[in-house]
Design an enzyme around this catalytic site. Structure first.
Site, mmCIF file in Angstrom:
data_model
loop_
_atom_site.group_PDB
_atom_site.id
_atom_site.type_symbol
_atom_site.label_atom_id
_atom_site.label_comp_id
_atom_site.label_asym_id
_atom_site.label_seq_id
_atom_site.Cartn_x
_atom_site.Cartn_y
_atom_site.Cartn_z
ATOM 1 N N GLU A 47 0.825 -1.216 0.000
ATOM 2 C CA GLU A 47 0.000 0.000 0.000
ATOM 3 C C GLU A 47 0.860 1.268 0.000
ATOM 4 O OE1 GLU A 47 -3.570 1.941 2.775
ATOM 5 O OE2 GLU A 47 -2.098 0.580 3.650
ATOM 6 N N LYS A 120 -10.425 2.692 -1.436
ATOM 7 C CA LYS A 120 -10.527 2.097 -0.109
ATOM 8 C C LYS A 120 -11.826 2.498 0.586
ATOM 9 C CE LYS A 120 -7.606 1.630 4.065
ATOM 10 N NZ LYS A 120 -6.262 1.972 4.580
ATOM 11 N N CYS A 157 -5.718 -2.614 2.981
ATOM 12 C CA CYS A 157 -5.328 -2.501 4.383
ATOM 13 C C CYS A 157 -6.508 -2.639 5.345
ATOM 14 C CB CYS A 157 -4.558 -1.211 4.611
ATOM 15 S SG CYS A 157 -3.496 -1.255 6.096
#
Length: 300
Positions: A47, A120, A157
């Site tokens: 990431e 995200k 994540c």
């Protein structure tokens, strides 16, 4: 009659980031080429690999790190590499979209084509991981991408802690889940080590959905100047690849650069997933409570 195997080799990369974009992109390219040399078809980079994990601080000057999706220089470079090597590369980046900002990833297919963008969905906010200051919640929804080698689901994540995200991706046909990551020590509590918890959660996603999981994390100590002084995170690496029952098939340590690879027969896994019955026996009509925040006033 036994069908031909549909095999894919996946890879997770792991390295320490400097705060220089050019050197980090060069490192990523070097490791992508190393993974290709090991036979990898789909290669995951960690990431926000272009620089330090800047979310340790709330600083307005760090918004200068964001760039628009269109003509993003790192994405364009990875497109050329993907086409040259014939590999799939998800590319994480800090996206500027007019007045919005996202923690995003572009999926580059083996011919260099950009298959699209995921933003995200779950944005954390805690000491050392102050992402809500920088990122809008993603608006793409959970998406799967049909690449040359497999239909893949990619989440980022903090998304990896949510079983709903993994299930949503596999329901849409994802055959492998990929999680680029930046996680390590907790600045407010030096005794808190989330590594094993972090890994077990994703092993659970693999086992609960009967799909492989590929996770790439960074290593190294990063110090960021914040509004309250210096903040420090030691990223714990431990990138890994899990098989479809959650078993670890490849893993890195917490200090060394790594190029992990593992091979999977996707048709064999598909038959196992179908025969196990976890999707046959689902009861979506009973899961409406998941649409609530506190479990009350469920729209049953």
């Amino acid at each position: 009659m036994e069908k031909d195997k549909r095999e894919v080799v996946v890879s997770a990369l792991q390295f320490a980031c400097t705060d220089d974009v050019a050197s980090n992109v060069a490192t990523a390219e070097r490791l992508v080429r190393a993974a290709h040399a090991k036979g990898a078809n789909i290669i995951l980079i960690q990431e926000l690999f272009e620089g330090h994990y800047f979310c340790q601080a709330q600083r307005e000057d760090f918004f200068q790190r964001a760039k628009p999706y269109k003509d993003h220089p790192t994405i364009l470079r990875m497109q050329k590499i993907a086409k040259e090597l014939g590999v799939v590369i998800p590319v994480s980046f800090f996206e500027e979209a007019n007045n919005a900002h996202y923690n995003s990833i572009a999926i580059i297919d083996a011919d260099g084509a950009d298959l699209g963008l995921y933003r995200k969905s779950h944005i954390p906010d805690g000491p050392g991981y102050q992402e809500k200051f920088y990122f809008n919640p993603g608006d793409t929804g959970f998406k799967v991408f049909k690449t040359k080698f497999a239909t893949i689901g990619v989440a980022i994540c903090w998304d990896q802690w949510f079983p709903e995200a993994a299930r949503s991706l596999v329901l849409q046909g994802a055959e492998i889940l990929f999680y680029p990551t930046a996680i390590g020590s907790e600045p407010q509590d030096g005794g808190l080590d989330s590594r094993d918890h972090w890994r077990r959660v994703m092993q659970g996603h693999a086992g609960a959905n009967v799909v492989p999981v590929v996770t790439s994390n960074r290593i190294g100590k990063e110090v960021i100047e914040t509004e309250h002084g210096k903040s420090e995170i030691t990223f714990y690496g431990n990138s890994f690849i899990a098989g479809p029952t959650g078993e670890i098939v490849a893993t890195a340590n917490d200090k060394e650069e790594a190029v992990l690879v593992a091979q999977f027969d996707l048709d064999k896994i598909k038959w196992k997933r179908h025969s196990w019955g976890i999707f046959r026996d689902r009861r979506p009509d009973l899961y409406k409570v998941l649409l609530t925040s506190d479990g009350s006033n469920s729209p049953l």
